[in-house]
Design a protein around this motif. Structure first.
Motif, PDB file in Angstrom:
ATOM      1  N   SER A 180       0.796  -1.228   0.000  1.00  0.00           N
ATOM      2  CA  SER A 180       0.000   0.000   0.000  1.00  0.00           C
ATOM      3  C   SER A 180       0.828   1.277   0.000  1.00  0.00           C
ATOM      4  O   SER A 180       0.299   2.351  -0.302  1.00  0.00           O
ATOM      5  CB  SER A 180      -0.908   0.020   1.232  1.00  0.00           C
ATOM      6  OG  SER A 180      -0.129   0.067   2.421  1.00  0.00           O
ATOM      7  N   LYS A 181       2.104   1.163   0.351  1.00  0.00           N
ATOM      8  CA  LYS A 181       2.975   2.327   0.502  1.00  0.00           C
ATOM      9  C   LYS A 181       2.441   3.304   1.555  1.00  0.00           C
ATOM     10  O   LYS A 181       2.700   4.503   1.498  1.00  0.00           O
ATOM     11  CB  LYS A 181       3.166   3.062  -0.829  1.00  0.00           C
ATOM     12  CG  LYS A 181       3.777   2.201  -1.923  1.00  0.00           C
ATOM     13  CD  LYS A 181       5.118   1.609  -1.497  1.00  0.00           C
ATOM     14  CE  LYS A 181       5.703   0.721  -2.598  1.00  0.00           C
ATOM     15  NZ  LYS A 181       6.979   0.097  -2.186  1.00  0.00           N
ATOM     16  N   LYS A 182       1.694   2.768   2.506  1.00  0.00           N
ATOM     17  CA  LYS A 182       1.152   3.565   3.603  1.00  0.00           C
ATOM     18  C   LYS A 182       1.719   3.050   4.927  1.00  0.00           C
ATOM     19  O   LYS A 182       1.899   1.836   5.102  1.00  0.00           O
ATOM     20  CB  LYS A 182      -0.373   3.476   3.657  1.00  0.00           C
ATOM     21  CG  LYS A 182      -1.083   4.056   2.449  1.00  0.00           C
ATOM     22  CD  LYS A 182      -2.585   3.903   2.593  1.00  0.00           C
ATOM     23  CE  LYS A 182      -3.328   4.468   1.389  1.00  0.00           C
ATOM     24  NZ  LYS A 182      -4.806   4.318   1.529  1.00  0.00           N
ATOM     25  N   ARG A 183       1.960   3.970   5.845  1.00  0.00           N
ATOM     26  CA  ARG A 183       2.431   3.558   7.166  1.00  0.00           C
ATOM     27  C   ARG A 183       1.299   2.869   7.938  1.00  0.00           C
ATOM     28  O   ARG A 183       0.114   3.124   7.703  1.00  0.00           O
ATOM     29  CB  ARG A 183       2.952   4.753   7.951  1.00  0.00           C
ATOM     30  CG  ARG A 183       4.236   5.325   7.380  1.00  0.00           C
ATOM     31  CD  ARG A 183       4.934   6.218   8.397  1.00  0.00           C
ATOM     32  NE  ARG A 183       4.086   7.337   8.801  1.00  0.00           N
ATOM     33  CZ  ARG A 183       4.322   8.082   9.882  1.00  0.00           C
ATOM     34  NH1 ARG A 183       5.362   7.809  10.654  1.00  0.00           N
ATOM     35  NH2 ARG A 183       3.527   9.092  10.166  1.00  0.00           N
ATOM     36  N   VAL A 184       1.698   2.040   8.879  1.00  0.00           N
ATOM     37  CA  VAL A 184       0.748   1.213   9.623  1.00  0.00           C
ATOM     38  C   VAL A 184       0.586   1.768  11.035  1.00  0.00           C
ATOM     39  O   VAL A 184       1.570   2.093  11.709  1.00  0.00           O
ATOM     40  CB  VAL A 184       1.229  -0.253   9.679  1.00  0.00           C
ATOM     41  CG1 VAL A 184       0.247  -1.108  10.470  1.00  0.00           C
ATOM     42  CG2 VAL A 184       1.419  -0.795   8.263  1.00  0.00           C
ATOM     43  N   LEU A 185      -0.673   1.857  11.484  1.00  0.00           N
ATOM     44  CA  LEU A 185      -1.000   2.260  12.851  1.00  0.00           C
ATOM     45  C   LEU A 185      -1.614   1.052  13.547  1.00  0.00           C
ATOM     46  O   LEU A 185      -2.627   0.507  13.090  1.00  0.00           O
ATOM     47  CB  LEU A 185      -1.984   3.434  12.836  1.00  0.00           C
ATOM     48  CG  LEU A 185      -2.216   4.169  14.154  1.00  0.00           C
ATOM     49  CD1 LEU A 185      -0.916   4.741  14.707  1.00  0.00           C
ATOM     50  CD2 LEU A 185      -3.238   5.284  13.967  1.00  0.00           C
ATOM     51  N   LEU A 186      -0.997   0.610  14.643  1.00  0.00           N
ATOM     52  CA  LEU A 186      -1.397  -0.646  15.295  1.00  0.00           C
ATOM     53  C   LEU A 186      -2.218  -0.398  16.545  1.00  0.00           C
ATOM     54  O   LEU A 186      -1.965   0.553  17.302  1.00  0.00           O
ATOM     55  CB  LEU A 186      -0.165  -1.471  15.669  1.00  0.00           C
ATOM     56  CG  LEU A 186       0.711  -2.002  14.535  1.00  0.00           C
ATOM     57  CD1 LEU A 186       1.831  -1.030  14.239  1.00  0.00           C
ATOM     58  CD2 LEU A 186       1.291  -3.370  14.906  1.00  0.00           C
ATOM     59  N   LEU A 187      -3.187  -1.291  16.767  1.00  0.00           N
ATOM     60  CA  LEU A 187      -3.931  -1.346  18.026  1.00  0.00           C
ATOM     61  C   LEU A 187      -3.976  -2.799  18.468  1.00  0.00           C
ATOM     62  O   LEU A 187      -4.529  -3.653  17.772  1.00  0.00           O
ATOM     63  CB  LEU A 187      -5.343  -0.779  17.869  1.00  0.00           C
ATOM     64  CG  LEU A 187      -6.159  -0.637  19.171  1.00  0.00           C
ATOM     65  CD1 LEU A 187      -7.150   0.522  19.073  1.00  0.00           C
ATOM     66  CD2 LEU A 187      -6.927  -1.918  19.522  1.00  0.00           C
ATOM     67  N   GLY A 188      -3.369  -3.092  19.618  1.00  0.00           N
ATOM     68  CA  GLY A 188      -3.346  -4.452  20.137  1.00  0.00           C
ATOM     69  C   GLY A 188      -4.163  -4.569  21.404  1.00  0.00           C
ATOM     70  O   GLY A 188      -4.086  -3.706  22.282  1.00  0.00           O
ATOM     71  N   HIS A 189      -4.972  -5.603  21.480  1.00  0.00           N
ATOM     72  CA  HIS A 189      -5.788  -5.842  22.668  1.00  0.00           C
ATOM     73  C   HIS A 189      -5.219  -7.009  23.470  1.00  0.00           C
ATOM     74  O   HIS A 189      -4.847  -8.036  22.907  1.00  0.00           O
ATOM     75  CB  HIS A 189      -7.235  -6.162  22.284  1.00  0.00           C
ATOM     76  CG  HIS A 189      -8.097  -6.547  23.443  1.00  0.00           C
ATOM     77  ND1 HIS A 189      -8.495  -7.849  23.687  1.00  0.00           N
ATOM     78  CD2 HIS A 189      -8.614  -5.800  24.458  1.00  0.00           C
ATOM     79  CE1 HIS A 189      -9.243  -7.887  24.777  1.00  0.00           C
ATOM     80  NE2 HIS A 189      -9.332  -6.667  25.263  1.00  0.00           N
TER      81      HIS A 189
ATOM     82  N   TYR B 120      12.317  -5.188  16.332  1.00  0.00           N
ATOM     83  CA  TYR B 120      12.632  -4.968  14.919  1.00  0.00           C
ATOM     84  C   TYR B 120      12.466  -3.501  14.514  1.00  0.00           C
ATOM     85  O   TYR B 120      12.153  -3.212  13.356  1.00  0.00           O
ATOM     86  CB  TYR B 120      11.731  -5.858  14.046  1.00  0.00           C
ATOM     87  CG  TYR B 120      11.799  -7.324  14.396  1.00  0.00           C
ATOM     88  CD1 TYR B 120      12.931  -8.073  14.095  1.00  0.00           C
ATOM     89  CD2 TYR B 120      10.744  -7.960  15.044  1.00  0.00           C
ATOM     90  CE1 TYR B 120      13.005  -9.419  14.404  1.00  0.00           C
ATOM     91  CE2 TYR B 120      10.809  -9.304  15.374  1.00  0.00           C
ATOM     92  CZ  TYR B 120      11.938 -10.031  15.056  1.00  0.00           C
ATOM     93  OH  TYR B 120      12.009 -11.374  15.386  1.00  0.00           O
ATOM     94  N   TRP B 121      12.677  -2.584  15.450  1.00  0.00           N
ATOM     95  CA  TRP B 121      12.456  -1.177  15.158  1.00  0.00           C
ATOM     96  C   TRP B 121      13.326  -0.666  14.006  1.00  0.00           C
ATOM     97  O   TRP B 121      12.835   0.112  13.177  1.00  0.00           O
ATOM     98  CB  TRP B 121      12.668  -0.338  16.403  1.00  0.00           C
ATOM     99  CG  TRP B 121      12.384   1.121  16.201  1.00  0.00           C
ATOM    100  CD1 TRP B 121      13.253   2.161  16.326  1.00  0.00           C
ATOM    101  CD2 TRP B 121      11.134   1.699  15.829  1.00  0.00           C
ATOM    102  NE1 TRP B 121      12.630   3.358  16.060  1.00  0.00           N
ATOM    103  CE2 TRP B 121      11.320   3.098  15.747  1.00  0.00           C
ATOM    104  CE3 TRP B 121       9.866   1.185  15.542  1.00  0.00           C
ATOM    105  CZ2 TRP B 121      10.301   3.988  15.415  1.00  0.00           C
ATOM    106  CZ3 TRP B 121       8.850   2.056  15.197  1.00  0.00           C
ATOM    107  CH2 TRP B 121       9.067   3.431  15.138  1.00  0.00           C
ATOM    108  N   PRO B 122      14.584  -1.027  13.875  1.00  0.00           N
ATOM    109  CA  PRO B 122      15.366  -0.537  12.726  1.00  0.00           C
ATOM    110  C   PRO B 122      14.735  -0.873  11.382  1.00  0.00           C
ATOM    111  O   PRO B 122      14.834  -0.094  10.430  1.00  0.00           O
ATOM    112  CB  PRO B 122      16.722  -1.228  12.905  1.00  0.00           C
ATOM    113  CG  PRO B 122      16.824  -1.464  14.367  1.00  0.00           C
ATOM    114  CD  PRO B 122      15.432  -1.803  14.816  1.00  0.00           C
ATOM    115  N   ASP B 123      14.053  -2.024  11.287  1.00  0.00           N
ATOM    116  CA  ASP B 123      13.403  -2.413  10.032  1.00  0.00           C
ATOM    117  C   ASP B 123      12.024  -1.774   9.879  1.00  0.00           C
ATOM    118  O   ASP B 123      11.512  -1.684   8.741  1.00  0.00           O
ATOM    119  CB  ASP B 123      13.254  -3.938   9.957  1.00  0.00           C
ATOM    120  CG  ASP B 123      14.596  -4.645   9.962  1.00  0.00           C
ATOM    121  OD1 ASP B 123      15.563  -4.073   9.414  1.00  0.00           O
ATOM    122  OD2 ASP B 123      14.692  -5.755  10.533  1.00  0.00           O
ATOM    123  N   LEU B 124      11.399  -1.350  10.998  1.00  0.00           N
ATOM    124  CA  LEU B 124      10.016  -0.872  10.949  1.00  0.00           C
ATOM    125  C   LEU B 124       9.891   0.631  11.182  1.00  0.00           C
ATOM    126  O   LEU B 124       8.780   1.169  11.147  1.00  0.00           O
ATOM    127  CB  LEU B 124       9.178  -1.612  12.007  1.00  0.00           C
ATOM    128  CG  LEU B 124       9.125  -3.136  11.888  1.00  0.00           C
ATOM    129  CD1 LEU B 124       8.325  -3.734  13.039  1.00  0.00           C
ATOM    130  CD2 LEU B 124       8.513  -3.552  10.547  1.00  0.00           C
TER     131      LEU B 124
END
Length: 470
Positions: free
Chosen positions: A236-245, A259-263
């Motif tokens: 999608s070439k869009k950044r991802v916003l996560l919500l974890g329950h 994996y922050w350097p890759d993400l």
């Protein structure tokens, strides 16, 4: 009165004095201040054990002599509080006549028995102490850990956003992909996050539910989430916003930590809803040695359920204990530049909640005519179960919780914390209740407000960073 009677009288006085000290609270502090009956039982057990251990003399190569010429033998007696293992041991004394050497010969075999008896009672005391103490020292450990960044209260701003959403004002951008990460046992709840995803899709937002094995270990799920984020971003070439329950928040945070350097360029932020980021007392009391998992075989039952029935990994539950969370967070912490919002609630423990049922699935009845098939909701008493767990945590530890996660353990250091006044249990975020108030916001609106707050935090941090660079 002869020497023998004198010795007996001194021994009786020593024991009586020790019992009086216990009753006045000088030795054993109250274990259950909120439960007088349990506190009384624990105090009586401590007094009885102290008396029994004082009946066993300890062997000594050189026995000291008291002021009246009688030989003194030290007795190892448990005088430390049951909730503390740091107090130095103290000693009581009994006396015997040094003019009767035959007693010295007769006492030698009993010394070995006394050591065994004392060890047995001390081991019993330690086991009881461990069981009674449970997770008392672990709950909220993140707030006490040195070097942890402070939290920020974002409840007021969250309520304003939520009020706007209920009035039809939606500001989530379409320039991001929204990824919902489910928690433990989510693979067996067909309605898990489905209403939130449907709501987001109606607003024209791209929303996915991460397809992970909910009963897998944190590190395994972290790897899968990382790959899922990369796949979504490349497509999608869009950044991802996560919500974890629940555990999904722990899994998502682990992926970003490891994996922050890759993400870094692919993730816009993270919201954790009712996640045991610091650990869970329920998981710890089930898995920890000497706790409920030992006495009632709960750990064995969970092993059969997770490993044999649903083909999962018991490590999924083990990873939520305080020991494993401390070990993991020592190695991996969330990056400081990542916008993070943590959300925790308190379950309703009133008698009315016993009648609360939650929809977890839909059952479709076969149609015998040309009419459409009948769909019936599958409901279970999740509300009542979580209310009972919340009452247990409140009684045992004095901690507020949603039934599974205490409020303090759900607060991520350095995050914006949201804690609404509304009473919501752990399952409400993903399973709707049959008696929800239509005038109150639903779970999808709460999720939208949390993600909107994450976007605002990210914009604010970006502004502060640009000002600082200028």
């Amino acid at each position: 009165m002869d020497a023998t009677d004198t010795n007996k009288e001194e021994s009786r006085i020593g024991i009586t004095a020790n019992d009086d000290a216990m009753r006045t609270g000088q030795i054993t502090p109250p274990l259950f201040p909120s439960v007088p009956a349990l506190n009384g039982a624990a105090s009586y057990f401590a007094e009885t054990t102290s008396y029994l251990t004082s009946c066993f003399p300890v062997n000594s190569d050189i026995a000291p002599t008291s002021y009246d010429g009688t030989e003194v033998v030290g007795i190892k007696e448990l005088k430390e509080p049951l909730l503390s293992s740091n107090a130095p041991p103290s000693h009581d004394v009994i006396t015997r006549n040094s003019d009767r050497p035959q007693n010295n010969i007769a006492i030698v075999p009993s010394d070995q028995t006394s050591q065994s008896g004392i060890s047995m009672f001390q081991g019993l005391i330690e086991r009881v102490r461990k069981t009674v103490h449970g997770s008392s020292d672990d709950i909220g450990w993140l707030q006490r850990a040195p070097g942890m960044p402070p939290i920020e209260d974002g409840t007021e701003r969250f309520n304003n956003i939520l009020d706007n959403i209920m009035h039809g004002i939606h500001v989530l951008p379409n320039s991001m992909v929204y990824l919902l990460v489910p928690g433990l046992f989510s693979n067996h709840g067909p309605l898990y996050f489905t209403s939130t995803k449907a709501t987001f899709s109606k607003m024209g937002l791209t929303c996915h539910i991460a397809k992970i094995h909910s009963e897998a270990s944190v590190e395994k799920n972290a790897r899968e989430i990382k790959e899922y984020i990369e796949e979504v971003y490349w497509g999608s070439k869009k950044r991802v916003l996560l919500l974890g329950h629940s555990k999904g928040g722990v899994d998502a945070a682990a992926a970003l930590s490891m994996y922050w350097p890759d993400l870094r360029d692919k993730v816009a932020g993270l919201a954790l809803a009712q996640s045991p980021y610091g650990g869970s007392p329920i998981a710890s009391d089930i898995m920890r040695e000497g706790q409920i998992g030992d006495y009632f075989n709960v750990r064995k039952l969970m092993e059969i359920l997770i490993c044999k029935v649903i083909k999962g990994d018991l490590q999924a539950l083990e990873d939520l204990t305080y020991e494993k969370r401390k070990e993991f967070l020592r190695k991996h912490q969330l990056p400081k530049e990542l916008p993070v919002v943590s959300f925790h609630t308190e379950a309703n423990i009133s008698p009315a909640v016993l009648a609360t049922l939650s929809r977890v699935a839909h059952a479709e009845l076969p149609a015998f005519t040309n009419s459409a098939a009948t769909v019936l909701p599958v409901v279970v008493p999740l509300g009542a179960t979580l209310a009972a767990c919340a009452q247990l945590l409140q009684t045992r530890y004095g901690e507020k919780s949603d039934g599974l996660v205490t409020c303090r353990d759900a607060e991520v250091p350095g995050s914006v914390v949201v804690h609404p006044k509304r009473k919501l249990d752990h399952a409400w975020m993903v399973y709707s209740s049959t008696n929800d108030d239509p005038l109150e916001p639903d779970a999808s609106q709460v999720c939208e407000a949390l993600l909107t707050l994450v976007v605002e935090v990210g914009l604010r941090n970006k502004h502060y960073l640009s000002v600082k660079q200028e």
